[in-house]
Scaffold this motif. Sequence first.
Motif, mmCIF file in Angstrom:
data_model
loop_
_atom_site.group_PDB
_atom_site.id
_atom_site.type_symbol
_atom_site.label_atom_id
_atom_site.label_comp_id
_atom_site.label_asym_id
_atom_site.label_seq_id
_atom_site.Cartn_x
_atom_site.Cartn_y
_atom_site.Cartn_z
ATOM 1 N N VAL A 1 50.447 -2.248 -84.276
ATOM 2 C CA VAL A 1 49.546 -3.376 -84.595
ATOM 3 C C VAL A 1 49.639 -4.438 -83.504
ATOM 4 N N THR A 2 48.502 -5.081 -83.223
ATOM 5 C CA THR A 2 48.536 -6.252 -82.336
ATOM 6 C C THR A 2 47.697 -7.363 -82.947
ATOM 7 N N ARG A 3 47.943 -8.563 -82.483
ATOM 8 C CA ARG A 3 47.160 -9.718 -82.925
ATOM 9 C C ARG A 3 47.173 -10.767 -81.814
ATOM 10 N N VAL A 4 46.041 -11.426 -81.579
ATOM 11 C CA VAL A 4 45.989 -12.550 -80.629
ATOM 12 C C VAL A 4 45.680 -13.812 -81.426
ATOM 13 N N GLY A 5 46.297 -14.914 -81.065
ATOM 14 C CA GLY A 5 46.057 -16.160 -81.803
ATOM 15 C C GLY A 5 47.077 -16.322 -82.917
ATOM 16 N N GLU A 6 46.888 -17.384 -83.700
ATOM 17 C CA GLU A 6 47.878 -17.724 -84.727
ATOM 18 C C GLU A 6 47.629 -16.914 -86.005
ATOM 19 N N GLY A 7 48.559 -17.071 -86.958
ATOM 20 C CA GLY A 7 48.349 -16.476 -88.274
ATOM 21 C C GLY A 7 49.335 -15.381 -88.626
ATOM 22 N N ALA A 8 49.296 -14.990 -89.908
ATOM 23 C CA ALA A 8 50.276 -14.040 -90.456
ATOM 24 C C ALA A 8 50.247 -12.692 -89.747
ATOM 25 N N PHE A 9 51.429 -12.110 -89.658
ATOM 26 C CA PHE A 9 51.568 -10.791 -89.037
ATOM 27 C C PHE A 9 52.885 -10.221 -89.562
ATOM 28 N N PRO A 10 52.850 -9.593 -90.753
ATOM 29 C CA PRO A 10 54.100 -9.200 -91.420
ATOM 30 C C PRO A 10 55.015 -8.284 -90.597
ATOM 31 N N THR A 11 54.460 -7.393 -89.781
ATOM 32 C CA THR A 11 55.340 -6.440 -89.072
ATOM 33 C C THR A 11 55.579 -6.845 -87.616
ATOM 34 N N GLU A 12 55.371 -8.116 -87.319
ATOM 35 C CA GLU A 12 55.495 -8.573 -85.928
ATOM 36 C C GLU A 12 56.901 -8.348 -85.360
ATOM 37 N N LEU A 13 56.936 -7.964 -84.086
ATOM 38 C CA LEU A 13 58.199 -7.846 -83.353
ATOM 39 C C LEU A 13 58.361 -9.059 -82.451
ATOM 40 N N PHE A 14 59.598 -9.376 -82.141
ATOM 41 C CA PHE A 14 59.882 -10.531 -81.289
ATOM 42 C C PHE A 14 60.851 -10.113 -80.187
ATOM 43 N N GLY A 15 61.030 -11.022 -79.232
ATOM 44 C CA GLY A 15 62.055 -10.834 -78.197
ATOM 45 C C GLY A 15 61.801 -9.603 -77.339
ATOM 46 N N ASP A 16 62.896 -8.946 -76.948
ATOM 47 C CA ASP A 16 62.797 -7.820 -76.007
ATOM 48 C C ASP A 16 61.986 -6.659 -76.577
#
Length: 423
Positions: A270-285
């Motif tokens: 999944v990808t998303r641009v801009g603000e807002g909810a993203f339950p499975t988002e990854l962060f960092g490295d």
Amino acid sequence: MPATLIIGTQWGDEGKAKVIDYLSHNIDIVVRYQGGANAGHTVKVNGDTYVFHLIPSGILYPDVICVLGGGMVIDPDAFLSELDALEKRGIQYKDRLRVADNAHILLPHQKLIDSKSEESSGNNKIGTTKRGIGVCYSDKVGRTGIRVADLYSENFYKNRLPYLVQHNNTILKKIYEVPELEIQEVTKYLRTTADKLRRYLVNVSYYLNMELASGKKIMLEGAQGTMLDLDFGTYPYVTSSNPTTGGAITGSGINFQYIENVIGITKAYVTRVGEGAFPTELFGDEAEHLRKIGNEYGATTGRPRRVGWFDVEVIRHAARVNGLHSIAMTKLDVLDSYDTIKVAVGYELSGKRISYFPSSDYENIKVLYEEFPGWKEPVHECKNFGDLPKNARRYIQAIEKFCGVPIRLISVGPSRESTILKK
Ligand code: GDP
Ligand code: IMO
Ligand code: MG
């Protein structure tokens, strides 16, 4: 199939254009039905890359008619510069382009307002593309918009435009403190636009239904995606139109009974641009790695896309809202190198299992994951489902089962030939 509908199932950029281009070879007419130049639709053919913002993605086939539908908001500057770009690349379009006369015209001051309101909203910014989309649709809904057909009405110039200019000037001056519109300049801009658009004008509902009745095949091209839908997305972090099936009907004016096939386009993650909810988002490295191997940078604004694991709940939502008959999964090749791949198979909200995508409280969603073994070999040369490594097939089959929708097309690279059809 008289009419096939292509819809993004996630937060946009699912690879809709790649699939539309691939499926357009036996189609007569491709219709964009909503959105505007916020879209960035990438098609790669014979080593050449094309990015379309307003022009439908079927334009590369010399016999396909392309229609900008009535649900769109058309920025004349963006439109004309896209036509220039086509011309420079030797693509003939003049006799096979149509513009709905009920589409709305997006004016420069609407882009300015979009930017200004994003800049001044601090933590409440949406992260828009600053293409004026929300402002133009607000004017449409508020009945202060300008339609393509209005550009040819002397009554409009005489009786309506002076009011609209005055109305906008109050907003520009009092709220945004920017220079006001000059009626002469706006009139000149609209009349020049009228001259340039004249040859493409069409009464879209009449035209498309006539063509369907005579046996022509139509593909409806969605922009953005279900989770950016004004009604069914993660409001207010959405776009201002309906990319979903309902929007395809109102944005094209075709009799809904012609739509026999609704295909949901889904990235393998999944990808998303801009603000807002993203339950499975990854962060960092982890995020940086997936962004890099997936080349996840926006086709319109160049912004880095947020990235995360595949989310079954999002697709189930899209299947319900759109009535998906099948899924086309793109970018499977991006996952080639993973040892294990996570999939969100459900949510808990405040300690309770839920089986729908909630309308608020996103920050309290607890995501339940399952892990799948990776395949650790390149898939981009696979031509048939059976050529895919066993673990890639298992990944696809598991997602089909979780989502309850068959996956009939798998994309393993950006170009036309990197496409697998599956029964
Ligand atoms: P759209 O807005 O849904 O049409 O998608 P975009 O064009 O914004 O973004 C999709 C990106 O992924 C583009 O750069 C495509 O060229 C690329 N793409 C599409 N399908 C595949 C695929 O199967 N594999 C890879 N590696 N890239 C793909
Ligand atoms: P395609 O058709 C991805 C996002 C913006 C922002 C929100 C509202 O290429 O999939 P807007 O400018 O529409 O008012 O911005 O919607 N957004 C997209 N994200 N792909 C798109 O289009 C998008 N069009 C708008 O980033 O979060
Ligand atoms: Mg895009």
